[in-house]
Design a protein around this motif. Structure first.
Motif, PDB file in Angstrom:
ATOM      1  N   TYR A 220      10.444  10.061   8.534  1.00  0.00           N
ATOM      2  CA  TYR A 220       9.334   9.336   9.271  1.00  0.00           C
ATOM      3  C   TYR A 220       9.545   9.517  10.584  1.00  0.00           C
ATOM      4  CZ  TYR A 220       7.209   7.693   4.868  1.00  0.00           C
ATOM      5  OH  TYR A 220       6.581   7.666   3.775  1.00  0.00           O
TER       6      TYR A 220
ATOM      7  N   ARG B 290       8.979   7.092  -1.424  1.00  0.00           N
ATOM      8  CA  ARG B 290       8.265   6.609  -2.437  1.00  0.00           C
ATOM      9  C   ARG B 290       9.149   5.177  -2.967  1.00  0.00           C
ATOM     10  NH1 ARG B 290       8.417  11.983  -6.471  1.00  0.00           N
ATOM     11  NH2 ARG B 290       6.801  12.978  -5.071  1.00  0.00           N
TER      12      ARG B 290
ATOM     13  N   GLU C 201       5.064  14.834   2.278  1.00  0.00           N
ATOM     14  CA  GLU C 201       4.633  13.509   1.717  1.00  0.00           C
ATOM     15  C   GLU C 201       5.074  12.230   2.345  1.00  0.00           C
ATOM     16  OE1 GLU C 201       5.346  12.870  -2.641  1.00  0.00           O
ATOM     17  OE2 GLU C 201       5.496  10.783  -2.383  1.00  0.00           O
ATOM     18  N   LEU C 202       4.457  11.831   3.412  1.00  0.00           N
ATOM     19  CA  LEU C 202       5.096  10.533   4.077  1.00  0.00           C
ATOM     20  C   LEU C 202       3.852   9.465   4.425  1.00  0.00           C
ATOM     21  CD1 LEU C 202       6.932  13.171   6.488  1.00  0.00           C
ATOM     22  CD2 LEU C 202       8.024  11.569   5.150  1.00  0.00           C
TER      23      LEU C 202
ATOM     24  N   ASP D 174       1.941   3.527   4.426  1.00  0.00           N
ATOM     25  CA  ASP D 174       1.753   2.094   4.105  1.00  0.00           C
ATOM     26  C   ASP D 174       2.754   2.163   2.888  1.00  0.00           C
ATOM     27  OD1 ASP D 174       0.517   3.939   2.573  1.00  0.00           O
ATOM     28  OD2 ASP D 174      -1.334   3.004   2.316  1.00  0.00           O
ATOM     29  N   ARG D 175       3.161   2.969   2.319  1.00  0.00           N
ATOM     30  CA  ARG D 175       4.098   3.028   1.209  1.00  0.00           C
ATOM     31  C   ARG D 175       5.362   3.782   1.625  1.00  0.00           C
ATOM     32  NH1 ARG D 175       4.114  -0.776  -2.187  1.00  0.00           N
ATOM     33  NH2 ARG D 175       4.785   0.509  -4.036  1.00  0.00           N
TER      34      ARG D 175
ATOM     35  N   HIS E 203       3.329   1.059   8.160  1.00  0.00           N
ATOM     36  CA  HIS E 203       1.900   0.244   8.004  1.00  0.00           C
ATOM     37  C   HIS E 203       1.663  -0.798   7.164  1.00  0.00           C
ATOM     38  CE1 HIS E 203      -2.828   1.385   7.429  1.00  0.00           C
ATOM     39  NE2 HIS E 203      -2.603   0.391   7.789  1.00  0.00           N
TER      40      HIS E 203
ATOM     41  N   ARG F 283      -0.749  -3.076   5.559  1.00  0.00           N
ATOM     42  CA  ARG F 283      -2.345  -3.267   5.622  1.00  0.00           C
ATOM     43  C   ARG F 283      -3.024  -4.566   5.568  1.00  0.00           C
ATOM     44  NH1 ARG F 283      -5.241   1.151   4.213  1.00  0.00           N
ATOM     45  NH2 ARG F 283      -3.943   2.965   3.735  1.00  0.00           N
ATOM     46  N   THR F 284      -4.156  -4.733   6.011  1.00  0.00           N
ATOM     47  CA  THR F 284      -4.776  -5.936   5.801  1.00  0.00           C
ATOM     48  C   THR F 284      -5.153  -6.018   4.425  1.00  0.00           C
ATOM     49  OG1 THR F 284      -5.891  -5.532   7.939  1.00  0.00           O
ATOM     50  CG2 THR F 284      -7.036  -6.947   6.555  1.00  0.00           C
TER      51      THR F 284
ATOM     52  N   HIS G 255      -2.537  -6.748   2.449  1.00  0.00           N
ATOM     53  CA  HIS G 255      -1.248  -6.634   1.747  1.00  0.00           C
ATOM     54  C   HIS G 255      -0.805  -7.831   1.054  1.00  0.00           C
ATOM     55  CE1 HIS G 255       2.631  -4.605   1.040  1.00  0.00           C
ATOM     56  NE2 HIS G 255       3.241  -6.098   1.292  1.00  0.00           N
TER      57      HIS G 255
ATOM     58  N   ALA H  82      -1.050  11.812   5.163  1.00  0.00           N
ATOM     59  CA  ALA H  82      -1.075  10.524   5.286  1.00  0.00           C
ATOM     60  C   ALA H  82      -1.683  10.112   6.513  1.00  0.00           C
ATOM     61  CB  ALA H  82       0.130   9.949   4.936  1.00  0.00           C
TER      62      ALA H  82
ATOM     63  N   ARG I 254       0.493  -1.142  12.328  1.00  0.00           N
ATOM     64  CA  ARG I 254       0.592   0.400  12.129  1.00  0.00           C
ATOM     65  C   ARG I 254       1.189   0.938  13.145  1.00  0.00           C
ATOM     66  NH1 ARG I 254      -5.057   2.373   9.919  1.00  0.00           N
ATOM     67  NH2 ARG I 254      -3.844   4.315  10.086  1.00  0.00           N
TER      68      ARG I 254
END
Lengths: 623, 623
Positions: free
Chosen positions: A293, A301, A312-313, A316-317, A374, A376-377, A379, A521, A616
């Protein structure tokens, strides 16, 4: 870590390394500076808190159950001994820096005595096996963490040896290490969680006892041949799917992979094993080319706490375990020593100032285990694996004491030496007293880094010496003493005999960072950064009636740097609420110019310190 | 499911429902058509394969261990009884459709006899508890799945009752259901995995025995009060964090949430409970407004097999469990019956033709458990939770027999009735023989759906009747008998006494689907669809030297529909390899026009049937 005790350095240490680490105590960061302040907070708040948690969590009582000093059921994770060891390591480093701390010394002494008492006659020590499942001793290395815990015990002992404290700890660790060498010299088995490899090399470095190094190498070469039972998570989770010499991609559980790679570099350097070092290079390219990141975090993951596929980045996860950030820092440190290449120091710096710094609250006693990019709203923060705020502790508490040991030893990572030269890799207000080629050297470093890129170094040494300064990868237009420089290191030669000052200027404009086009992403998004710091946008800095997800940033408008502590950034943006509620419309959601808004971005590492709420790092540009 | 046995319908069934389901056997899809062919493959391949796997996996032997007919250790998951029950349910539905199948009948009879023999005197039946942990009977409903398994036993019995086969199964299930009512009428406890709720209502529907319905309602109202131990995954995982009557968001383990909601609608309808139905409406809006993939898949997280936050819909880590697709289909069916609103049939259709259809290979014996929307280049397919290809079986084998029971009963979901009217919701080549208001009705349906949108219906019935045809949500420019229609249902009234033909024309141009702007994961991408089918791009349709991730689609250029079976789509695209390897460049990765390429998209449900390789549903547009 350093490869030196305050006493004599073993002659074979880092035999093929490009750079020589300095004793950890040579550098002192000033408490008034950024790094020094962070170390001070660790000493004043985080480390004492970790020590208190060893009692609160039952980790110390587990060991007391071995000696009969406590009863009741085993508490906590089966590898909770490692919490004790990491905290001991932190305490040892801290005592090395500031020996006059009676409480800390009492902790090291009493914990050392407890371990000595708990240790079996043959040297074995593991509270879970000894209390709960004695019949399974060494029987399930796939999952038992017996050698993992042993590794952290050894690391604590190495710290104690280098800091000149806790002699009992060294004795306990060596007895256990001798048992391990004796048993696993002939038994083909490896631990499901690497750590013993790097620990044994470090123990070799402080003792000169070659069998430790040989055993570390043996563990590394036994891995990847299916010795572990991969049923539960698959063999890649354990890095047992392919021998490391043949691997070309990082895989599986991130902390396992990175701890293993620290040991791989250690063994490669100490045994002149180019094939092994080549493997580390290949895996580094994979990890930092496609699986890291922008904050330096690794682990895409939550499931299996694992690396994902290339690119795969998800923000949010993002898992980005704190321990993985620390492990990455340690692996890059070893790569830096082995090669002298600045790119590894860049990754140390990226991880340090972002994922690692962000993992602890400003109070020093709340922590993230996973480090999202991130929130999220909407969450649901009720899960420990993805909370909305830093938590006071975790059921698996690997991260807080890991932070404590890193921070307590942080000053040891700032500088290195080589024949006739001194290298500075991390900039911070402070003072370095060391030797180069046996000649005393003094460096006073004055800087507001990372808030400001000006670094003034006053160097005094009698002999000729090259001062080598790292130019960070993010930097453009760097100057030394007013002269533009290029390259990743600048080599300064002056007459230092009466002291001479060098001024490094690293301009820190705000910059707009873009993602590689294969990172799905964050397609269509940019991130803001300045110097080593990545920035983020928090709901806390938006009007209540604006939803974070509806904000767009105008990436080509000027970004303003707002001085202060922290330095914030302001940017032009707009608010674009969804044109419809439809989840998958067929009509074009036409680009429209929303309500203009001025966006205030704060350093990522500070997020979530005001009030909980969405955040974010990657900000969409108008569609 | 239908609410009718072939015999008398219980008068209270679906008392407040808008639509009445028809007996499952009334509709017969022709084996030469799409849905009929799929049912035939299920009967010929998938169902016999599932039956053989019950022996191979040890699921039947577990029950034989209860009766003493087998020895050795318990095999498989502790809830593997449910595999047996779901397969029995499938066999019962299939025998209802085609009674002349001696092998299938022998399976139902022998499994029924085994269950009768294994059942305790008090009616209890659970092989894991009876063989492995008899002392824990009813002691850990949080995790034991005892009522979950009981629910599937009851569903199998309901199918048997409606299909008129397996009387022994009905006896066994009722004895167990009576025990459950007797025990849990006074004990406050619920199962960690919902399923018993809908099963008990169904059993009430075929028996008219009111205590089953009351117990189902009791289970629903006990949930959400912390009766379950949420330590391991948190209480939201189990939908125990809030009473369903107060819930406003779907949460936790998707299949658990959706099975619960099926029961919620069942209870709401049978007990005239508007508050409960309102809760289902709220949760539906949340699920389908912000937490559903374009394929109808649900479940954004591998970890915990769970719903994510609103708009958290990553393509590459879509979990989209096959069972969740089936559960969504069943929940929407119940919402459709309760309300008569076409939007629920739309979601049934979306799930059926995409996530559910895609979960089985064309050979009928390989399955996906999770259903990704993006298989990346470099994906490590060694994990069972995210394989690169459909697998022959799973260590947790919930999905294949779930598919078998859905497919065996699929024709029961095509049409419904209400006073004076017959509604067609799913179109497929075939024949419906039913009654409306007691009058025999015959409908012959001729169509190539979903490859072509023309549906010709020839209806014969003596009494006046309204034929109601669903206009799918994706459809524009629909016509009936050459006349444009609007609205979501068209109501046709003709003189059917001598038979009359109605031609529904649903034009199927290719369409470009866009994501809601809050779905970060597919920002800047579009998906292609036609009729009910979502399309995807596979590496198999690209030259070897083109990496799937580098392909861009020109979304505003015409998309060509290429007739055939399957119908494919061709679109204009370009190949845009990354301008640099840099993961986070600060320079603008300028929009450039890459090499043009013609893209061939195939129906998503067929992906991975040629050779393994990368696939993506959402295609980036040029940056």
């Amino acid at each position: 870590m350093t490869d030196q005790t305050p006493g004599p350095v073993h002659p074979t240490s880092h035999a093929t390394a490009a750079l020589r680490p300095l004793p950890m105590t040579d550098m002192t960061f000033a408490p008034g500076g950024f790094l020094g302040g962070w170390q001070q907070r660790n000493a004043d708040r985080s480390l004492p808190y970790c020590i208190s948690q060893l009692d609160a969590s039952g980790a110390l009582d587990n060991l007391r159950r071995v000696t009969g000093e406590a009863d009741g059921d085993y508490q906590n994770m089966w590898f909770a001994d490692s919490d004790v060891y990491k905290t001991l390591e932190a305490a040892a480093w801290q005592l090395g820096r500031a020996p006059e701390n009676a409480e800390l010394r009492a902790f090291v002494d009493s914990a050392g005595a407890l371990l000595a008492k708990a240790q079996d006659e043959d040297g074995y020590l593991n509270s879970h096996r000894m209390v709960v499942e004695p019949e399974k001793k060494w029987q399930d290395l796939h999952w038992s963490h017996e050698l993992y815990c042993a590794g952290h015990l050894i690391q604590a002992a190495v710290a104690a040896a280098r800091a000149g404290v806790g002699a009992e700890l060294v004795t306990v660790a060596r007895r256990f290490a001798d048992l391990i060498v004796s048993r696993f010299g002939s038994v083909d088995d490896v631990d499901g969680h690497p750590e013993i490899e790097t620990a044994l090399v470090e123990l070799y470095r402080v003792t000169g006892h070659r069998p430790y190094l040989d055993q570390a190498r043996r563990f590394i070469d036994l891995r990847g041949h299916g010795l572990l039972n991969g049923d539960r998570f698959g063999s890649a989770y354990l890095q047992d799917h392919v021998p490391v010499r043949q691997a070309d991609a990082v895989a599986g559980h991130v902390v396992r992979q990175l701890y293993l790679l620290a040991g791989v570099v250690d063994v490669a350097v100490e045994t002149h094993d180019d094939e092994l070092l080549d493997a580390a290079h290949r895996l580094w390219e994979d990890a930092f080319g496609a699986k890291t990141y922008v904050t330096g975090a690794q682990g895409s993951r939550h499931r299996d706490e694992a690396f994902g596929a290339p690119y795969e980045l998800p923000s949010d996860r993002a898992y980005g375990e704190t321990c993985a950030g620390i492990a990455s820092f340690q692996w890059n440190w070893r790569m830096l020593l082995a090669t002298g290449s600045a790119k590894y120091a860049d990754e140390m710096e990226r991880a340090l100032y972002n994922v690692i710094a962000g993992s602890t609250a400003i109070d020093g006693t709340h922590f993230f285990y996973s480090n999202t990019l991130h929130l999220r709203t909407g969450h649901d923060g009720s899960h420990e694996d993805a909370p909305s705020q830093r938590l006071p502790w975790y059921s698996c508490a690997c991260c807080p004491p890991n932070l404590a040991r890193l921070l307590a030893s942080l000053s040891g990572y700032a500088a290195t030496a080589s024949p006739g030269a001194l290298q500075i890799h991390l900039y911070g207000q402070g003072e370095l007293r060391t030797t180069v080629d046996g000649h005393p050297v003094h460096v006073a470093m004055r800087t507001e880094y990372p808030w400001d890129g000006k670094v003034e170094l006053t160097v005094t040494t009698a002999a000729p010496m090259t001062l080598t300064l790292r130019i960070p990868g993010w930097s453009t237009d760097a100057q030394v003493d007013g002269t533009p420089v290029d390259g990743r290191y600048v080599h300064v030669r002056k007459d230092w005999s009466a002291g001479a000052t060098v001024t490094l200027d690293l301009p820190m404009p705000a910059r707009v960072v873009r993602p590689h086009p294969r990172i799905d992403a964050v397609r269509g998004c940019v991130a803001l950064a300045r110097g080593p710091l990545v920035y983020c946008l928090e709901q806390a800095d938006l009007p209540d009636n604006v939803t974070l997800e509806d904000v767009r940033i105008v990436a080509d408008a000027p970004i303003t740097v707002v001085p202060g502590s922290p330095v914030t950034l302001t940017a032009s943006g707009s608010v674009e609420p969804p044109a419809s509620d439809e989840l998958y419309p067929t009509h074009t959601t036409a680009s429209h110019t929303g309500e203009p808004i001025t966006l205030t971005a704060t350093p990522y590492f500070l997020w979530g310190n005001r009030k909980p709420g969405p955040m974010r790092v990657w900000l969409p540009t108008p569609s």
